[in-house]
Each structure stands twice: as C-alpha cells, then as structure tokens.
Scaffold this active site. Structure first.
Site, PDB file in Angstrom:
ATOM      1  N   ASP A  44       0.851  -1.207   0.000  1.00  0.00           N
ATOM      2  CA  ASP A  44       0.000   0.000   0.000  1.00  0.00           C
ATOM      3  C   ASP A  44       0.875   1.242   0.000  1.00  0.00           C
ATOM      4  O   ASP A  44       1.379   1.658   1.033  1.00  0.00           O
ATOM      5  CB  ASP A  44      -0.916  -0.006   1.237  1.00  0.00           C
ATOM      6  CG  ASP A  44      -2.044  -0.986   1.054  1.00  0.00           C
ATOM      7  OD1 ASP A  44      -2.271  -1.802   1.974  1.00  0.00           O
ATOM      8  OD2 ASP A  44      -2.688  -0.943  -0.009  1.00  0.00           O
ATOM      9  N   ASP A  47     -10.359  -5.015  -1.604  1.00  0.00           N
ATOM     10  CA  ASP A  47      -9.328  -4.595  -0.657  1.00  0.00           C
ATOM     11  C   ASP A  47      -9.917  -3.740   0.458  1.00  0.00           C
ATOM     12  O   ASP A  47     -10.447  -2.664   0.198  1.00  0.00           O
ATOM     13  CB  ASP A  47      -8.309  -3.769  -1.464  1.00  0.00           C
ATOM     14  CG  ASP A  47      -7.178  -3.225  -0.628  1.00  0.00           C
ATOM     15  OD1 ASP A  47      -6.353  -2.493  -1.187  1.00  0.00           O
ATOM     16  OD2 ASP A  47      -7.117  -3.529   0.579  1.00  0.00           O
TER      17      ASP A  47
HETATM   18  C1  DX5 Z   1      -6.201   0.793   2.667  1.00  0.00           C
HETATM   19  C2  DX5 Z   1      -5.370  -0.242   1.934  1.00  0.00           C
HETATM   20  C3  DX5 Z   1      -5.779  -1.642   2.243  1.00  0.00           C
HETATM   21  C4  DX5 Z   1      -5.704  -1.975   3.736  1.00  0.00           C
HETATM   22  C5  DX5 Z   1      -6.178  -3.398   3.967  1.00  0.00           C
HETATM   23  O1  DX5 Z   1      -5.955   2.058   2.091  1.00  0.00           O
HETATM   24  O2  DX5 Z   1      -5.476  -0.078   0.543  1.00  0.00           O
HETATM   25  O3  DX5 Z   1      -4.914  -2.540   1.524  1.00  0.00           O
HETATM   26  O4  DX5 Z   1      -4.364  -1.850   4.166  1.00  0.00           O
HETATM   27  O5  DX5 Z   1      -6.050  -3.628   5.327  1.00  0.00           O
HETATM   28  P1  DX5 Z   1      -7.275  -4.161   6.197  1.00  0.00           P
HETATM   29  O6  DX5 Z   1      -7.420  -5.615   5.775  1.00  0.00           O
HETATM   30  O7  DX5 Z   1      -6.765  -3.985   7.600  1.00  0.00           O
HETATM   31  O8  DX5 Z   1      -8.458  -3.333   5.865  1.00  0.00           O
HETATM   32 ZN    ZN Z   2      -4.445  -1.658  -0.732  1.00  0.00          ZN
END
Ligand code: DX5
Ligand code: ZN
Length: 223
Positions: A34, A176
C-alpha cells in the site's frame, strides 16, 4: 495462485521479516504493497525501496497499490523496482491518462490494475475493462488498515463481474479493505477473484491458521 494477498500496511516493520517468512511458509504467492503519498491519502507509507528489499529476500510476487496523486510519475519507479503488478486509482489518473498508463504498465511486462474508491461510480471503470489485467474495488476508503468492510461492495462486485463477463474481458476482480474469514466467502460468491487482507492477518495469533481459514473460505481462482 493463492488469491489471498496480505497487505503489509498495518505491520510493525520490526516484525515484517518474521511475518513475511510465515506467509512464505503458508503458501502465499503475492504481497500487497500500500503505497501512500500523503496527498492522495493523508498518510505516507513507503516507496519502491521496500519492494526491492522484499524481492531481494523473498520469492513473492509484489502487487503495488498506488494511492498517489500522480501515478504517471510513480509507476516507472515501481517498474524499476521489479514490482510485478501495479494498480493506480481512476480518481487520480483522470480519464485521458488512464488508458495510456495501463498501456505503459503492460508494455513493461507487468500486470496493470485500475482502482476505484467505494463512492466512485462503476462507470469510471467500464471503458478500461479490456485494457486492465485486474480491477480493484476498495471496500474501505483508502488510507488506513483496520477499517470495517463496506457491505455495498458486495453488490458492486457482482455488478462489475457481470460487466466483465458481458464484455468477454479477462480482467480479474480484486477487493481490498476490511476482509476477514467471515466475509471472504460472501465476496467470492459476489464474484471477487483476489482478496487483499491486512489487519485480519497481521493481528492473527496464528498466521498459518488464519491463512488456512481464509483460503478454506475461497477457492483458488484461475488467476
Ligand atoms: C487501505 C489499503 C488496504 C488496507 C487493507 O488504504 O489499501 O490494503 O491496508 O487492510 P485491512 O485488511 O486492515 O483493511
Ligand atoms: Zn491496498
């Protein structure tokens, strides 16, 4: 290919190597990076150097999710760092630049992905379903791990999957944000092929068991 893509955003970087080892030992193929620039989203996370460091030590393929305001500038750095899949936000690239940038990523031999925020209409993706190798539907607003899954994503995923099929497009559907064992099967039924999981994995007491939990709920897509 294992459809579970762990996101490392929420991890303590001092634990990262041990967690990545646990993922590698549990059959994970991809790591989701990310990338946040402090402008498209408020937080700043990490850049291509982390991708290089992971590639130097682990066999994973890397999926960079660019939450950046200027993806045309960022993409070449991630290509250079050897990232395998690169996605950027339709909200950041604008209609004119999107097709070109997808083409640039594909021409470099990487997989090209286009991302949509939860409140952006699916119409923004429609013109690019043939030009993208995957489309990423955000099930949380980007910027932070640990948020709750937005239930409307299920309907959006089903709708988008229908449109992909109607166009005979081959792009995969990635989701996601806020994904955990209890909603992963529902998402798969709605048509998702790939699942980005952060907190539900990194906070798990037993990572291999949690990965088994997640992969038991989703069959391995054709990806
Ligand atoms: C948020 C990111 C996601 C997030 C997913 O901006 O794009 O990839 O890190 O993490 P969880 O599973 O904790 O929502
Ligand atoms: Zn992400």
């Amino acid at each position: 290919m294992n459809p579970i893509f762990p996101s490392i955003l929420s991890t303590n970087f001092f634990d990262l190597e041990a967690k990545l080892r646990a993922f590698a030992d549990s059959g994970i193929d991809f790591i989701h990076l990310d990338v946040m620039d402090g402008h498209f989203v408020d937080p700043i996370s990490f850049g291509p150097s982390l991708a290089r460091a992971i590639r130097a030590k682990f066999p994973f393929r890397l999926d960079a999710h660019l939450m950046v305001s200027n993806p045309e500038k960022a993409v070449p750095h991630f290509i250079q760092a050897g990232v395998d899949w690169i996605s950027f936000h339709a909200e950041a690239a604008g209609a004119e630049a999107t097709a070109g940038l997808l083409g640039t990523i594909r021409a470099s031999g990487r997989k090209a992905g286009l991302v949509l925020n939860p409140d952006t209409p699916l119409e923004r993706l429609r013109p690019y379903l043939a030009a993208a190798d995957y489309v990423l539907l955000m099930s949380v607003f980007p910027g932070y791990g640990g948020q709750s899954f937005i239930p409307a994503t299920l309907e959006r995923a089903a709708q988008l999957k229908k449109e992909i099929a109607a166009r005979n497009a081959s792009c995969l559907l990635q989701v996601d944000g806020g994904i955990h064992p209890d909603n992963a099967a529902l998402l798969q039924q709605a048509g998702a092929d790939l699942f980005v999981v952060g907190t539900a994995l990194f906070n798990a007491a037993d990572i291999p068991a949690q990965i088994r939990q997640l992969t038991n709920h989703v069959h391995w897509s054709r990806a």
